[in-house]
Design a protein around this motif. Sequence first.
Motif: not given
Length: 210
Positions: A128-146
């Motif tokens: 997560p520390f290597q990601l921008s705010g928008g990228q973190k949000q996309r990961v959070a969305i992917a985690r929810a969709l999973a």
Amino acid sequence: MLEARNLSKSFNGKKILDNINFKLSDGEILTVVGPSGAGKTTLLRIVAGLENKDSGQLILDGREYDPSIEQKVGVVFQDYNLFPNLSVLENITLAPIMVLKQSKEEAEANACQLLADLDMTGREKQYPFQLSGGQKQRVAIARALAMKPEILCYDEPTSALDPSTRDQVTEMILDLKNSGYTQFIITHDMDFAKKVSDQVLKIEPIGEVK
């Protein structure tokens, strides 16, 4: 379809939500707007099963629904809540493996597909520390969709984002709608709400809906 009938909630004797009603059809986007203290996040937490209502009903596909028992809703939190010690792939696959009992191979294949759908291919091993705010949000969305939710909820998805990233989030949410996802959004951003919503629910601090 998700329907709320006369939802009410009080904290320490103060009424936060008073007889809130809405209908959210499959594949549509409902945004809830209003000033701070109006109860928007409380409403999201009730829909997601993270807070108990005092009275009223939630109806899902024609039957009364208890979100604290049936996990039908995924949530993308305002601060994303990613595990800092886990990679992107590990953040997404942890719950499917532990809760849905998917094999590691199945969970990773599904996660990689979700990341591809969200233009995040190649980020699987990053943290997560290597990601921008928008990228973190996309990961959070992917985690929810999973977790294969029937409804995807967001708490202030455009908060603290620059205009360019906000436009990317708008496009991403509309792409998810085109893929058939039902979405419930809490936001202060009326311009964003108008761009993505099929309907807007306005809540006032005293709990009135206009």
